[in-house]
Every structure is written in C-alpha cells, then in structure tokens.
Design a protein around this motif. Structure first.
Motif, PDB file in Angstrom:
ATOM      1  N   ARG A   5      46.376  38.437  36.783  1.00  0.00           N
ATOM      2  CA  ARG A   5      45.059  38.985  37.123  1.00  0.00           C
ATOM      3  C   ARG A   5      44.413  38.182  38.245  1.00  0.00           C
ATOM      4  O   ARG A   5      43.793  38.737  39.154  1.00  0.00           O
ATOM      5  N   LEU A   6      44.558  36.873  38.193  1.00  0.00           N
ATOM      6  CA  LEU A   6      43.953  36.011  39.196  1.00  0.00           C
ATOM      7  C   LEU A   6      44.593  36.230  40.568  1.00  0.00           C
ATOM      8  O   LEU A   6      43.892  36.326  41.591  1.00  0.00           O
ATOM      9  N   GLU A   7      45.913  36.348  40.596  1.00  0.00           N
ATOM     10  CA  GLU A   7      46.603  36.563  41.870  1.00  0.00           C
ATOM     11  C   GLU A   7      46.271  37.937  42.455  1.00  0.00           C
ATOM     12  O   GLU A   7      46.119  38.099  43.672  1.00  0.00           O
ATOM     13  N   LEU A   8      46.144  38.927  41.574  1.00  0.00           N
ATOM     14  CA  LEU A   8      45.782  40.255  42.055  1.00  0.00           C
ATOM     15  C   LEU A   8      44.374  40.258  42.637  1.00  0.00           C
ATOM     16  O   LEU A   8      44.102  40.919  43.657  1.00  0.00           O
ATOM     17  N   ALA A   9      43.476  39.494  42.030  1.00  0.00           N
ATOM     18  CA  ALA A   9      42.116  39.380  42.560  1.00  0.00           C
ATOM     19  C   ALA A   9      42.126  38.735  43.943  1.00  0.00           C
ATOM     20  O   ALA A   9      41.352  39.131  44.837  1.00  0.00           O
ATOM     21  N   ARG A  10      43.014  37.767  44.136  1.00  0.00           N
ATOM     22  CA  ARG A  10      43.148  37.140  45.458  1.00  0.00           C
ATOM     23  C   ARG A  10      43.595  38.167  46.494  1.00  0.00           C
ATOM     24  O   ARG A  10      43.103  38.177  47.633  1.00  0.00           O
ATOM     25  N   VAL A  11      44.506  39.027  46.106  1.00  0.00           N
ATOM     26  CA  VAL A  11      44.986  40.058  47.032  1.00  0.00           C
ATOM     27  C   VAL A  11      43.834  40.960  47.444  1.00  0.00           C
ATOM     28  O   VAL A  11      43.653  41.276  48.641  1.00  0.00           O
ATOM     29  N   TYR A  12      43.030  41.375  46.469  1.00  0.00           N
ATOM     30  CA  TYR A  12      41.904  42.264  46.788  1.00  0.00           C
ATOM     31  C   TYR A  12      40.924  41.577  47.737  1.00  0.00           C
ATOM     32  O   TYR A  12      40.385  42.198  48.664  1.00  0.00           O
ATOM     33  N   GLU A  13      40.704  40.303  47.506  1.00  0.00           N
ATOM     34  CA  GLU A  13      39.756  39.574  48.358  1.00  0.00           C
ATOM     35  C   GLU A  13      40.323  39.402  49.762  1.00  0.00           C
ATOM     36  O   GLU A  13      39.602  39.606  50.753  1.00  0.00           O
ATOM     37  N   LEU A  14      41.593  39.053  49.858  1.00  0.00           N
ATOM     38  CA  LEU A  14      42.188  38.801  51.169  1.00  0.00           C
ATOM     39  C   LEU A  14      42.426  40.091  51.953  1.00  0.00           C
ATOM     40  O   LEU A  14      42.489  40.071  53.192  1.00  0.00           O
ATOM     41  N   SER A  15      42.567  41.196  51.250  1.00  0.00           N
ATOM     42  CA  SER A  15      42.817  42.474  51.933  1.00  0.00           C
ATOM     43  C   SER A  15      41.545  43.281  52.113  1.00  0.00           C
ATOM     44  O   SER A  15      41.591  44.508  52.288  1.00  0.00           O
ATOM     45  N   ASN A  16      40.407  42.587  52.063  1.00  0.00           N
ATOM     46  CA  ASN A  16      39.102  43.219  52.310  1.00  0.00           C
ATOM     47  C   ASN A  16      38.814  44.366  51.346  1.00  0.00           C
ATOM     48  O   ASN A  16      38.438  45.467  51.743  1.00  0.00           O
ATOM     49  N   GLN A  17      39.038  44.074  50.057  1.00  0.00           N
ATOM     50  CA  GLN A  17      38.669  45.040  49.013  1.00  0.00           C
ATOM     51  C   GLN A  17      37.727  44.337  48.029  1.00  0.00           C
ATOM     52  O   GLN A  17      38.056  44.138  46.861  1.00  0.00           O
ATOM     53  N   PRO A  18      36.527  43.931  48.519  1.00  0.00           N
ATOM     54  CA  PRO A  18      35.632  43.137  47.671  1.00  0.00           C
ATOM     55  C   PRO A  18      35.179  43.869  46.414  1.00  0.00           C
ATOM     56  O   PRO A  18      34.869  43.242  45.400  1.00  0.00           O
ATOM     57  N   ASP A  19      35.127  45.192  46.484  1.00  0.00           N
ATOM     58  CA  ASP A  19      34.692  45.938  45.314  1.00  0.00           C
ATOM     59  C   ASP A  19      35.698  45.848  44.171  1.00  0.00           C
ATOM     60  O   ASP A  19      35.357  46.101  43.013  1.00  0.00           O
ATOM     61  N   ARG A  20      36.947  45.500  44.480  1.00  0.00           N
ATOM     62  CA  ARG A  20      37.976  45.397  43.445  1.00  0.00           C
ATOM     63  C   ARG A  20      38.231  43.949  43.040  1.00  0.00           C
ATOM     64  O   ARG A  20      38.949  43.694  42.080  1.00  0.00           O
ATOM     65  N   ALA A  21      37.671  43.012  43.829  1.00  0.00           N
ATOM     66  CA  ALA A  21      37.876  41.593  43.512  1.00  0.00           C
ATOM     67  C   ALA A  21      37.000  41.202  42.329  1.00  0.00           C
ATOM     68  O   ALA A  21      35.961  41.818  42.058  1.00  0.00           O
ATOM     69  N   ILE A  22      37.423  40.186  41.638  1.00  0.00           N
ATOM     70  CA  ILE A  22      36.649  39.706  40.490  1.00  0.00           C
ATOM     71  C   ILE A  22      35.560  38.768  40.994  1.00  0.00           C
ATOM     72  O   ILE A  22      35.623  38.220  42.093  1.00  0.00           O
ATOM     73  N   THR A  23      34.531  38.590  40.189  1.00  0.00           N
ATOM     74  CA  THR A  23      33.436  37.701  40.570  1.00  0.00           C
ATOM     75  C   THR A  23      33.902  36.251  40.447  1.00  0.00           C
ATOM     76  O   THR A  23      34.927  35.946  39.832  1.00  0.00           O
ATOM     77  N   ARG A  24      33.118  35.357  41.046  1.00  0.00           N
ATOM     78  CA  ARG A  24      33.462  33.937  40.993  1.00  0.00           C
ATOM     79  C   ARG A  24      33.467  33.417  39.554  1.00  0.00           C
ATOM     80  O   ARG A  24      34.312  32.610  39.165  1.00  0.00           O
ATOM     81  N   SER A  25      32.499  33.864  38.784  1.00  0.00           N
ATOM     82  CA  SER A  25      32.432  33.396  37.392  1.00  0.00           C
ATOM     83  C   SER A  25      33.661  33.872  36.613  1.00  0.00           C
ATOM     84  O   SER A  25      34.235  33.130  35.805  1.00  0.00           O
ATOM     85  N   GLU A  26      34.047  35.123  36.883  1.00  0.00           N
ATOM     86  CA  GLU A  26      35.232  35.632  36.207  1.00  0.00           C
ATOM     87  C   GLU A  26      36.478  34.904  36.688  1.00  0.00           C
ATOM     88  O   GLU A  26      37.383  34.617  35.912  1.00  0.00           O
ATOM     89  N   GLU A  27      36.493  34.562  37.975  1.00  0.00           N
ATOM     90  CA  GLU A  27      37.636  33.826  38.522  1.00  0.00           C
ATOM     91  C   GLU A  27      37.759  32.465  37.839  1.00  0.00           C
ATOM     92  O   GLU A  27      38.856  32.017  37.504  1.00  0.00           O
ATOM     93  N   ARG A  28      36.607  31.803  37.628  1.00  0.00           N
ATOM     94  CA  ARG A  28      36.654  30.507  36.943  1.00  0.00           C
ATOM     95  C   ARG A  28      37.134  30.662  35.503  1.00  0.00           C
ATOM     96  O   ARG A  28      37.889  29.841  34.990  1.00  0.00           O
ATOM     97  N   ARG A  29      36.691  31.737  34.860  1.00  0.00           N
ATOM     98  CA  ARG A  29      37.104  31.964  33.474  1.00  0.00           C
ATOM     99  C   ARG A  29      38.607  32.216  33.390  1.00  0.00           C
ATOM    100  O   ARG A  29      39.307  31.653  32.535  1.00  0.00           O
ATOM    101  N   VAL A  30      39.118  33.043  34.292  1.00  0.00           N
ATOM    102  CA  VAL A  30      40.547  33.332  34.293  1.00  0.00           C
ATOM    103  C   VAL A  30      41.346  32.084  34.639  1.00  0.00           C
ATOM    104  O   VAL A  30      42.392  31.815  34.047  1.00  0.00           O
ATOM    105  N   GLY A  31      40.826  31.303  35.589  1.00  0.00           N
ATOM    106  CA  GLY A  31      41.501  30.060  35.935  1.00  0.00           C
ATOM    107  C   GLY A  31      41.574  29.104  34.754  1.00  0.00           C
ATOM    108  O   GLY A  31      42.576  28.412  34.558  1.00  0.00           O
ATOM    109  N   LYS A  32      40.510  29.082  33.963  1.00  0.00           N
ATOM    110  CA  LYS A  32      40.516  28.237  32.770  1.00  0.00           C
ATOM    111  C   LYS A  32      41.556  28.718  31.766  1.00  0.00           C
ATOM    112  O   LYS A  32      42.242  27.915  31.128  1.00  0.00           O
TER     113      LYS A  32
END
Length: 266
Positions: A234-261
């Motif tokens: 899930r975290l890597e897929l969120a990175r793809v969305y962010e890097l490919s200019n799909q911010p609406d599909r990217a996860i929020t920073r708080s969610e990113e921290r939660r997934v990273g944890k």
C-alpha cells in the motif's frame, strides 16, 4: 499208610525242565522289552520337538541426526542444537548435520552460528539448494546483499524454475545497483508465478526507480489486490500515485506514517 515223598530223581526228569523253561522265557521277554525304545514299549508316538524361541531383534538406535530431526519436527530447536553441536565437532563431514544445525540456530536467532553452519554444509556440498537459498535469505536480512548474491546465483543455477529464488536474486541485484539484470530476473520470476506479492512489490519498486510509473502501478496494485493486509504494498502504491501526479489517489501524510509504522512492526 505213610505219605510217600518223591525226590527229584524219583519224580522223573520232566519236572526240572518245565520250571527251567518258564524261567528262561521270562528272562528272554524281559531282555527283549529292555532292548525296545520307549516309544515301542508304550506304543505312543514321541511328541514333536518344540522349536527354540527366537528373540525379536531390537531396532537400531537412532543416529544423532535422526534424533535432531525429530527435535526439529517438534520445534525443539535448542534440543536439536544440543544434540548436533558435539556431533559435528566429532564428525565434521556430515552435511545433513551442519544443515540442521544451521536451521535450528536460525530459528533461535543465532545468525552467526547459522551462517557458519550453512557455510560448513555448502563446503561439503555446494549443490545443496536449500542451504544456498537459506544462507542468502539470512544474509539479505542482515543487509548484506553483496554477500548474498553468489549464493542466490548458485540457487538459481541449481533450480532455474524456482520463482522465489529468482525473485530474491532480482531483489539483491536491484539493491546492489544492477537494475538491468534485476529487471530481467523479476520478469522471469513473474513468468513463473504472476501472483506472487513479494515479486510484484519488488518489481514495482524497481519500476519506480526506472520511472516507469505505469508498470509500477500495475504491479503494486496487483500486489495490494492479492495481499490487502500488506502495508508495504500500500505504501509503495501511494508513492507511485504521488510521483505520477495523482494526488487524489495518494494517501495522506498521517496515513503514510501509520502504514510505515505497520511496516516497521512486521
């Protein structure tokens, strides 16, 4: 009139022979009886001789390796180590004993002992596929991908159709900077097993580095579909969305921290 007593002589010659003949007949009958076997005397057949009882052979004592493998089956890893450590010290050329010792040490977290034992097993039998693969996994877990590479190369050579070994080799190649070879082995592994989340995630990460975001999204989305509880995918897929200019599909920073944890806790 006085009674007349006949003497032997007066009685005539017939009286003595009669008594003599009877005595001789008795003696001859007794002699004949004594010369007959017991069976003939009793007229009963002798019972057949009973065979001597045979002792059931005792099963052979289990070898140290057999005892250790039984302990491993029961997840008694320390028991297996206690059996095998003195055995390999006395019998250094038993490949199976070194391999089992390495496996038990790995299970108990003694990675140094496991590495040494796997190397001993491979020195005796370089074609022992499980030892090559297990040692490579151990070294990769210690962030020693360069040390793992020759063992992974050997494993893939021994079993070229082993999807997991091929994916691990691709992962180690990517980690050491050989992206071109890594891509080839990821593709080969996915051709062997297109639904392996581990391989899809590794291929997706490499695709991000290659800036092939379409490929990365395809592989990572498939990994999330196959293993939705895997936070890494899930975290890597969120990175793809962010890097490919799909911010609406990217996860929020708080969610990113939660997934990273979640990833770190695994």
């Amino acid at each position: 009139m006085a009674a007349v007593v006949l003497s032997g002589r007066a009685a005539g010659k017939d009286a003595r022979p009669t008594c003599y003949n009877r005595s001789m007949i008795r003696l001859l009958a007794m002699a004949l009886l004594l010369t007959l076997p017991l069976g003939a005397q009793t007229r009963k057949p002798a019972p057949p001789a009973k065979p001597a009882p045979q002792e059931t052979p005792k099963p052979p004592e289990p070898t140290p390796v057999e005892r250790a493998e039984k302990a491993l089956d029961n997840k008694d890893y320390q028991g297996a180590i206690d059996i095998l450590t003195p055995y390999v010290a006395a019998t250094a050329d038993d490949t199976a004993a070194w391999f089992d010792l390495a496996f038990a040490a790995t299970a108990l977290g003694d990675k140094s002992k496991a590495e040494e034992a796997y190397n001993k097993a491979l020195a005796l039998d370089p074609k022992l596929f499980p030892a090559q693969l297990n040692l490579a996994v151990l070294l990769t877990g210690l962030n020693r991908q360069s040390d793992a590479l020759p063992h992974l190369a050997a494993a893939v050579e021994l079993k070229p159709d082993h999807a997991r070994a091929t994916a691990l080799y691709a992962t180690a190649l990517a980690a050491t900077g050989d992206r071109a070879q890594a891509r080839g082995y990821f593709d080969k592994s996915l051709a062997l097993d297109a639904n392996a989340p581990f391989t899809l995630i590794g291929s997706g990460r490499l695709a991000i580095e290659e800036k092939d975001f379409a490929l990365a999204e395809r592989h990572l989305a498939h990994a999330v579909e196959l293993s939705p509880a895997d936070p890494g995918a899930r975290l890597e897929l969120a990175r793809v969305y962010e890097l490919s200019n799909q911010p609406d599909r990217a996860i929020t920073r708080s969610e990113e921290r939660r997934v990273g944890k979640e990833c770190r806790s695994r």
